[in-house]
Design an enzyme around this catalytic site. Structure first.
Site, PDB file in Angstrom:
ATOM      1  N   ASP A 361       0.566  -1.271  -0.606  1.00 24.56           N
ATOM      2  CA  ASP A 361       0.285   0.053   0.170  1.00 24.56           C
ATOM      3  C   ASP A 361       0.806   1.175   0.399  1.00 24.56           C
ATOM      4  O   ASP A 361       1.230   1.570   1.065  1.00 24.56           O
ATOM      5  CB  ASP A 361      -1.030  -0.067   1.294  1.00 24.56           C
ATOM      6  N   GLU A 555      12.913   2.878   6.436  1.00 24.26           N
ATOM      7  CA  GLU A 555      11.468   2.490   6.707  1.00 24.26           C
ATOM      8  C   GLU A 555      12.182   1.903   4.565  1.00 24.26           C
ATOM      9  O   GLU A 555      11.654   0.942   4.385  1.00 24.26           O
ATOM     10  CB  GLU A 555      10.159   3.015   6.695  1.00 24.26           C
TER      11      GLU A 555
END
Length: 617
Positions: A361, A555
């Site tokens: 996503d 991340e």
């Protein structure tokens, strides 16, 4: 060498001189002299350069916290790759570890996702033990304890969306105490256990000899399947109808293989739970199993996903709001409350939730069509489930595994896997493009979009050697950049307009799961040298950014510029800290430890010199 000094004074002087942008870090963006003299009563040490100065800052912070009046100079001048790996092993995993029990509740409940005055914890209908435990400690935390209904419907989940409660995880009894099984969260701002993040985190935990913690992660997934019916996107109330990519069989195998004494009773229990997940989550007709025999992501739910940020769907809602003569805010509120019906939007949000279930996503590959796709990676993962079941049953259960009223053997699961492999080659393989692509079972056409996920069949050992050779020759070069593998090829986004926002799982961004999967896939098919190159590119990028930016381990990265400064939705977790990074980011930490674990020694030496990949390959 250990040197004694006035820690607070050195800390203040270092920041005053070197932190010129006052962000409480020392980075390449600062304009100080990049040269600091560290003085003690007996010695003076001159420290030069961003990396060593940021190390000094970190070591001073740690000395302050530990009430020490000294620091070790070896830590300041530690080689970069060695230091990053040590920080992950000794600090970052601890910073990401949580427990859902009396000891850990305060942090878990009082975060930005709690939407009510009194925090809420939901207990599965089938878990009386947890219900009694949390009811007993509830007054201490002003905690509202709610037992979930026996049947959890999308309508029920929609009715509690505005409460943002957390879902109970597994508890254990230790002597006279009840404790939660610990788990690792993705990043510092998270307090819940996520699905596929946990598998990749476990890879790093096992390398760092944290077997107990890795096994606890498995126990929490076992609990989720047993009591919620699935491995959850995460243990929040609004994720009750949504699962995540299936890596549970891999997780079980890898923990079992690390056990010094092989506990086949434990393995049997987890294998039984994994088969249950396979059959009830993935293989029920009309849900995540499609008529052609392959699988899809299909997250149930009603309306807008409540976890998204304000404004995320403005472009989608705008034409409907204008047609209704309402502002976007007004229209979104009324649609969210189900006071406006819009079947077109309802279909869009089925796809949108399914994108989130996929873990990707978001990506243009699966935007607006996800629930109509037999995606490559999911079917590769389920093929690995089937081959894992076959191998485990043959190796550890004398080829005879009792599940409910049925006896399973290797032949049963091998036939399942071969059937899936045949369908994957029939529907997902494109001989002209030499690649595996997602298949739209409604239009009966492939979605020709080159993604890192196209390589999952190499990881699962589905591809023939000829297919692997063709993919490595023709497709892989379109994904490889300075810092490693991009989420998709630039060519795949050629239809995207210049004004459209980049999706975070697409070019030019690179993510740890894709790197690990492709490294392993290449090794399976004899491409050790190429795997070593890609591992080096990725680790070099992480190391360089950590050296330049005060130990930052984020991340995701822009692999084209080899920078953590990405330009995409949701920002970049793991970059918001003061003085010293405490956690990094879960699967990024794991990718570093795993990559370093299998990297050739000569390349480790080059990594500590920060030799550019372009100078080596």
């Amino acid at each position: 060498m250990k040197i004694s000094l006035y820690i607070d004074q050195a800390f203040r002087e270092l920041l005053l001189q070197e932190d010129t942008d006052q962000d409480k870090r020392i980075t390449v963006d600062d304009k100080g002299p990049k040269k600091f003299v560290l003085k003690s009563s007996t010695v003076e040490i001159t420290i030069v350069g961003t990396y060593f100065l940021s190390n000094l800052l970190q070591e001073l912070v740690l000395a302050k916290e530990n009430n020490q009046d000294f620091i070790e100079t070896e830590s300041i001048f530690e080689l970069p790759a060695n230091r990053i790996s040590r920080m992950i092993r000794d600090y970052f995993w601890d910073g990401l570890t949580r427990t859902l029990d009396e000891k850990g509740l305060e942090k878990l409940l009082k975060d930005s996702k709690s939407k009510t005055k009194n925090p809420i914890i939901y207990i599965p209908y089938t878990d009386n033990f947890s219900l009694e435990y949390f009811q007993k400690i509830a007054p201490k935390f002003n905690l509202k304890v709610i037992r979930l209904p026996e049947i959890i419907s999308p309508e029920y989940v929609s009715s509690i969306n505005d409460e943002g409660g957390i879902l109970a995880l597994a508890l254990k009894t230790e002597g006279q105490n009840i404790e939660g099984y610990p788990f690792v969260v993705p990043g510092a701002r998270f307090n819940e256990m996520y699905g596929w993040d946990s598998y990749f985190e476990n890879i790093g935990l096992l390398i760092d000899n944290k077997l107990d913690l890795a096994q606890s992660m498995v126990e929490n997934f076992d609990y989720q399947i047993t009591h919620y019916g699935k491995i959850l996107n995460a243990n929040r109330s609004y994720y009750l109808t949504r699962t995540q990519p299936p890596f549970y069989s891999s997780m079980i195998r890898e923990v079992f293989e690390k056990m010094p004494v092989k506990n086949t009773k434990w393995l049997g229990e987890k294998l039984e739970t994994c088969i249950k997940e396979y059959e009830t989550v993935w293989m029920e007709n009309g849900k995540r199993l499609t008529e052609n025999g392959l699988n899809r992501y299909f997250a149930q739910g009603i309306g807008l996903p409540p976890e998204t940020e304000t404004g995320h769907y403005d472009d989608i809602l705008k034409p409907y709001a204008e047609a209704a003569n309402l502002t976007i805010f007004e229209y979104e509120k009324l649609y969210y409350q189900r006071k406006i019906e819009n079947k077109t939007l309802d279909v869009y949000f089925v796809h949108d939730r399914s994108v989130r279930e996929s873990g990707h996503d978001t990506s243009y590959r699966i935007e607006g069509n996800c629930a109509d796709l037999n995606v490559v990676e999911l079917n590769a993962m389920l093929y690995k489930y089937e081959t894992d079941f076959a191998e485990l049953i043959a190796s550890h259960f004398d080829d005879n595994f009792d599940y409910k009223t049925k006896m399973y053997n290797q032949k049963y699961w091998t036939e399942k896997a071969e059937s899936r492999k045949k369908l994957i080659n029939q529907l997902l393989w494109n001989d002209q493009e030499c690649c595996f692509f997602d298949y739209n079972f409604k239009t009966q056409k492939q979605n020709v979009f080159l993604s890192a996920t196209s390589f999952f069949p190499l990881w699962a050992k589905i591809a023939t050697q000829e297919q692997a050779d063709k993919m490595v020759e023709k497709c892989l070069p379109k994904l490889v950049y300075l810092g490693g593998i991009a989420g998709c090829s630039e060519e795949s986004l050629s239809y995207i307009g210049k004004d459209q926002m980049l999706r975070q799982w697409d070019f030019p961004n690179g993510w740890p799961p894709h790197q690990i999967i492709i490294w392993q896939g290449l090794i399976h098919y004899g491409y050790q040298t190429k795997a070593q190159e890609l591992i080096y590119r990725w680790l070099w990028m992480i190391t360089k950014n950590a050296c330049d930016y005060n130990g930052t381990v984020p991340e995701k990265y822009d692999v084209v510029s080899a920078s953590h400064k990405v330009f995409a939705e949701y920002g970049n977790q793991g970059t918001d800290f003061e003085f010293i990074s405490r956690e990094g980011f879960g699967w990024m930490n794991a990718s570093y430890q795993y990559g370093l674990h299998i990297l050739d020694d000569n390349l480790k030496n080059e990594l500590n010199k920060l030799t550019s990949p372009e100078d080596l390959f």
